[in-house]
Design an enzyme around this catalytic site. Structure first.
Site, PDB file in Angstrom:
ATOM      1  N   ARG A 120       0.892  -1.177   0.000  1.00 10.63           N
ATOM      2  CA  ARG A 120       0.000   0.000   0.000  1.00 10.63           C
ATOM      3  C   ARG A 120       0.917   1.211   0.000  1.00 10.63           C
ATOM      4  NH1 ARG A 120      -5.335   1.304   3.526  1.00 10.63           N
ATOM      5  NH2 ARG A 120      -6.075  -0.142   1.926  1.00 10.63           N
TER       6      ARG A 120
ATOM      7  N   HIS B 206      -7.281   1.080  -6.354  1.00 12.81           N
ATOM      8  CA  HIS B 206      -7.488   0.165  -5.211  1.00 12.81           C
ATOM      9  C   HIS B 206      -8.154  -1.117  -5.734  1.00 12.81           C
ATOM     10  CE1 HIS B 206      -7.722  -1.271  -1.257  1.00 12.81           C
ATOM     11  NE2 HIS B 206      -8.642  -0.496  -0.726  1.00 12.81           N
TER      12      HIS B 206
ATOM     13  N   GLN C  71      -9.931  -3.977  -3.498  1.00 16.95           N
ATOM     14  CA  GLN C  71     -11.254  -3.608  -3.000  1.00 16.95           C
ATOM     15  C   GLN C  71     -12.323  -3.914  -4.045  1.00 16.95           C
ATOM     16  OE1 GLN C  71     -12.147  -2.098   0.152  1.00 16.95           O
ATOM     17  NE2 GLN C  71     -14.155  -2.727  -0.589  1.00 16.95           N
TER      18      GLN C  71
ATOM     19  N   ASP D 109     -17.467   6.933  -1.345  1.00 20.10           N
ATOM     20  CA  ASP D 109     -16.223   6.775  -0.582  1.00 20.10           C
ATOM     21  C   ASP D 109     -15.982   8.096   0.150  1.00 20.10           C
ATOM     22  OD1 ASP D 109     -13.749   5.847   0.352  1.00 20.10           O
ATOM     23  OD2 ASP D 109     -12.697   6.196  -1.531  1.00 20.10           O
TER      24      ASP D 109
ATOM     25  N   CYS E  45     -16.394   1.224   0.531  1.00 19.56           N
ATOM     26  CA  CYS E  45     -15.206   0.421   0.864  1.00 19.56           C
ATOM     27  C   CYS E  45     -14.823   0.530   2.325  1.00 19.56           C
ATOM     28  CB  CYS E  45     -14.039   0.814  -0.028  1.00 19.56           C
ATOM     29  SG  CYS E  45     -13.433   2.493   0.229  1.00 19.56           S
TER      30      CYS E  45
ATOM     31  N   ARG F 258     -13.559  -8.807   1.586  1.00 20.64           N
ATOM     32  CA  ARG F 258     -12.128  -8.530   1.383  1.00 20.64           C
ATOM     33  C   ARG F 258     -11.312  -9.788   1.679  1.00 20.64           C
ATOM     34  NH1 ARG F 258     -10.040  -3.478   1.415  1.00 20.64           N
ATOM     35  NH2 ARG F 258      -8.307  -4.577   0.466  1.00 20.64           N
TER      36      ARG F 258
END
Ligand code: CP
Ligand code: NVA
Length: 305
Positions: A107, A134, A137, A225, A264, A292
């Protein structure tokens, strides 16, 4: 990704639909407990390294639990506690970690760092979020959508808010999984034009407009988000630009009656979504968070076999 190249999971636009479907199929099998023994223990004796240049709850815990449940282990590196934080290059770190571990998840603050890691690693590299994408996700999000509403092909999803890293991965997903994506974004926070151009060249069904109400009408899913992503330092102006993009009951009422709400997480009730929506009957965010874990297993299975 041919020959002796490791099978990196970098971004959805770099992978083809068949590969992504293999990952989702594996994720579903793992979730239902239907994986063959070899698949269910595919990390036996193996180690996943995870580098976090930004905070994480879900990505960190789901990958670590996935590695454990698949018979392996995970090692977490925070740059402040490693030589990366003192200037050792990404390339050298990639070469060294490749001698110890079987896969690297990173990340990072910049997509270029992810790509540099992949250039020099001799084991698979997995994108655990960058400033612009991402993809892990999205694998969980598509899995969740399909559990609730069936195959996503031909369905319609509306994104409300910032044209951020999640929005970019949703665009990639729309093209690869063949659904229509409508992005309701204020003009200054539209997704990058290069990504929209890529989607158009691929024949993607993508619409971008500042008008939430027209984009949300009769859609299958509404997704949003945070207004202020990790690394953003202009929170006040983002709040001003995004105030009218909040997903509330009025927005959900315009979508199909059985539409789902996705986020998310982490969420900010009262900003991008109201409590009534995220804690309400159309919200599937806890399934999404759980997925996830299953999606990471599908990604690891693809990378390592
Ligand atoms: N959704 C997500 O990636 O959460 P974390 O930042 O907690 O990993
Ligand atoms: N857009 C958010 C996603 C967090 C999982 C961020 O980058 O902070």
């Amino acid at each position: 990704q041919t020959g002796n190249q490791p099978k990196h999971f970098l971004d959805l636009d770099r992978l083809d639909t068949a590969e992504l479907r293999l990952m989702l199929d594996a994720a579903g099998r793992m979730k239902r407990g239907e994986a063959a023994n070899g698949e269910a223990k595919l990390l036996a004796g193996k180690t996943l390294a995870m580098i976090f240049e930004k905070p994480s709850t879900r990505t960190r815990v789901s990958f670590e639990v996935a590695a454990n449940q698949l018979g392996g282990q995970a090692v977490v590196l925070e740059p402040s506690g490693t030589q990366l934080g003192r200037g050792e290059t990404v390339a050298d770190t990639a070469r060294v970690l490749s001698r110890y571990v079987d896969a690297i998840m990173i990340r990072t603050t910049k997509e270029e760092i992810l790509l540099e890691m992949a250039d020099y690693a001799t084991v698979p590299v997995i994108n655990g979020l960058t400033d612009v994408t991402h993809p892990c996700q999205l694998m969980a999000d598509v899995l969740t959508f399909e559990e609730h509403l069936g195959r996503i092909d031909g369905k319609v999803v509306t994104w409300c808010g910032d044209g951020n890293n999640m929005a970019v991965s949703w665009i990639h997903a729309a093209v690869r999984f063949n659904f229509e994506l409508r992005l309701a974004c204020p003009e200054p926070l539209r997704p990058p034009q290069a990504v929209l151009d890529w989607a158009a060249a691929e024949g993607g069904k993508i619409v971008v407009s500042p008008d939430v109400d027209s984009l949300v009408k009769d859609v299958d899913a509404v997704v949003t988000d945070t207004w202020v992503s990790m690394g953003d330092d202009d929170g006040e102006s983002r709040h001003n630009l995004l105030r009218s993009y909040q997903v509330d009951e009025h927005v959900m009422a315009l979508a199909k009656p059985n539409a789902i709400f996705l986020h998310c997480l982490p969420a900010h009730r009262g900003d991008e979504v109201t409590a009534a929506v995220i804690d309400g009957p159309q919200s599937v965010v806890w399934d999404e968070a759980e997925n996830r874990l299953h999606a990471q297993k599908g990604i690891l299975a693809w990378c390592l076999t």
